[in-house]
Write a protein that holds these residues in place. Sequence first.
Motif, short mmCIF file in Angstrom:
data_model
loop_
_atom_site.label_atom_id
_atom_site.label_comp_id
_atom_site.label_asym_id
_atom_site.label_seq_id
_atom_site.Cartn_x
_atom_site.Cartn_y
_atom_site.Cartn_z
N SER A 71 -66.23 -75.86 -18.33
CA SER A 71 -66.73 -77.07 -18.99
C SER A 71 -65.59 -77.82 -19.70
CB SER A 71 -67.84 -76.72 -19.98
OG SER A 71 -67.32 -75.92 -21.02
N ILE A 72 -64.66 -77.07 -20.25
CA ILE A 72 -63.50 -77.69 -20.90
C ILE A 72 -62.58 -78.28 -19.82
CG2 ILE A 72 -61.55 -77.31 -22.45
CD1 ILE A 72 -64.28 -76.94 -23.76
N TYR A 73 -62.50 -77.61 -18.66
CA TYR A 73 -61.67 -78.13 -17.56
C TYR A 73 -62.20 -79.49 -17.09
CZ TYR A 73 -59.18 -78.43 -13.14
OH TYR A 73 -58.40 -78.85 -12.09
N GLU A 74 -63.51 -79.62 -17.02
CA GLU A 74 -64.10 -80.90 -16.64
C GLU A 74 -63.71 -81.99 -17.65
OE1 GLU A 74 -65.73 -81.55 -13.84
OE2 GLU A 74 -65.45 -79.45 -13.24
N LEU A 75 -63.68 -81.62 -18.93
CA LEU A 75 -63.28 -82.57 -19.97
C LEU A 75 -61.80 -82.94 -19.83
CD1 LEU A 75 -64.55 -82.83 -23.42
CD2 LEU A 75 -62.10 -82.48 -23.29
N ILE A 76 -60.96 -81.94 -19.51
CA ILE A 76 -59.52 -82.18 -19.36
C ILE A 76 -59.25 -83.09 -18.17
CG2 ILE A 76 -57.33 -81.06 -18.75
CD1 ILE A 76 -58.15 -78.74 -20.54
N LYS A 77 -59.99 -82.91 -17.08
CA LYS A 77 -59.79 -83.76 -15.91
C LYS A 77 -60.10 -85.22 -16.22
CE LYS A 77 -62.17 -81.77 -12.63
NZ LYS A 77 -62.70 -81.26 -11.35
N GLY A 78 -60.98 -85.46 -17.17
CA GLY A 78 -61.34 -86.83 -17.54
C GLY A 78 -60.44 -87.44 -18.60
N LEU A 79 -59.48 -86.66 -19.14
CA LEU A 79 -58.59 -87.18 -20.18
C LEU A 79 -57.55 -88.13 -19.59
CD1 LEU A 79 -57.71 -84.05 -22.36
CD2 LEU A 79 -59.11 -85.98 -23.01
N SER A 80 -57.15 -89.10 -20.39
CA SER A 80 -56.05 -89.97 -19.98
C SER A 80 -54.73 -89.23 -20.19
CB SER A 80 -56.08 -91.26 -20.79
OG SER A 80 -55.82 -90.97 -22.15
N THR A 81 -53.65 -89.74 -19.60
CA THR A 81 -52.35 -89.07 -19.75
C THR A 81 -51.85 -89.13 -21.18
OG1 THR A 81 -51.25 -91.11 -19.08
CG2 THR A 81 -51.66 -89.48 -17.36
N SER A 82 -52.16 -90.20 -21.89
CA SER A 82 -51.73 -90.29 -23.29
C SER A 82 -52.46 -89.27 -24.16
CB SER A 82 -51.95 -91.70 -23.83
OG SER A 82 -53.33 -92.02 -23.83
N ALA A 83 -53.75 -89.03 -23.89
CA ALA A 83 -54.49 -88.02 -24.65
C ALA A 83 -53.96 -86.62 -24.34
CB ALA A 83 -55.97 -88.11 -24.34
N ALA A 84 -53.63 -86.37 -23.06
CA ALA A 84 -53.07 -85.07 -22.68
C ALA A 84 -51.73 -84.86 -23.36
CB ALA A 84 -52.94 -84.97 -21.17
N LYS A 85 -50.90 -85.92 -23.44
CA LYS A 85 -49.61 -85.82 -24.13
C LYS A 85 -49.82 -85.52 -25.60
CE LYS A 85 -46.82 -88.79 -21.19
NZ LYS A 85 -46.02 -90.01 -21.11
N ASP A 86 -50.83 -86.12 -26.21
CA ASP A 86 -51.12 -85.87 -27.62
C ASP A 86 -51.50 -84.40 -27.85
OD1 ASP A 86 -50.56 -88.48 -28.27
OD2 ASP A 86 -52.68 -89.12 -28.26
N TYR A 87 -52.33 -83.85 -26.97
CA TYR A 87 -52.73 -82.45 -27.10
C TYR A 87 -51.52 -81.53 -26.92
CZ TYR A 87 -57.79 -83.08 -27.33
OH TYR A 87 -59.06 -83.39 -27.74
N LEU A 88 -50.66 -81.84 -25.94
CA LEU A 88 -49.47 -81.02 -25.74
C LEU A 88 -48.51 -81.16 -26.92
CD1 LEU A 88 -48.78 -81.62 -21.95
CD2 LEU A 88 -49.48 -79.48 -23.02
#
Length: 167
Positions: free
Chosen positions: A140-157
């Motif tokens: 379920s978290i993977y589905e959420l991650i697939k929908g994230l934008s690249t800027s949001a993924a960069k923020d999490y990293l």
Amino acid sequence: MPPKGSTRKKPSAAPSTEGTATPQIPTLAEQLSILSAPRPFKNPAYTKNASRRTKNLKTVLGQERERERLEREKRRKECEEAMEVDGATSVSPVVEDDLSSYLSIEAPPSVLPQRRYCDITGLEAPYTDPITGLRFHDKSIYELIKGLSTSAAKDYLGARGVNPIVK
């Protein structure tokens, strides 16, 4: 002294003949009891050391301080003997070596692998997204991650302290 006539006679068992004695059937509790079971985990030759006493925390900490003090003095004397040159002693600053003890908060690094936590939920993360590099807990978290934008993924990293390189 008990009153007269208060003693009761015990009811006699059923009259038995010499050869027809019925065997005692164990109750369910007796059948399930582990009291009579052998205990192979116990050492039959074990004897408790009666002279050994338990120590309270204050005693343990006091002994630890004393041990550290003796170690420091021993090292200081060794350094003084090593510094003696032609009968003259040179004065050098005493360097405190770290001793691991109950009093020191420092500890060596763990030999266990570092735990990985989900970047979204904070739960343990057995999986990593190959595209973004984000760790996740379940699908379920993977589905959420697939929908994230690249800027949001960069923020999490970036929050995890990883150089945010998103493919």
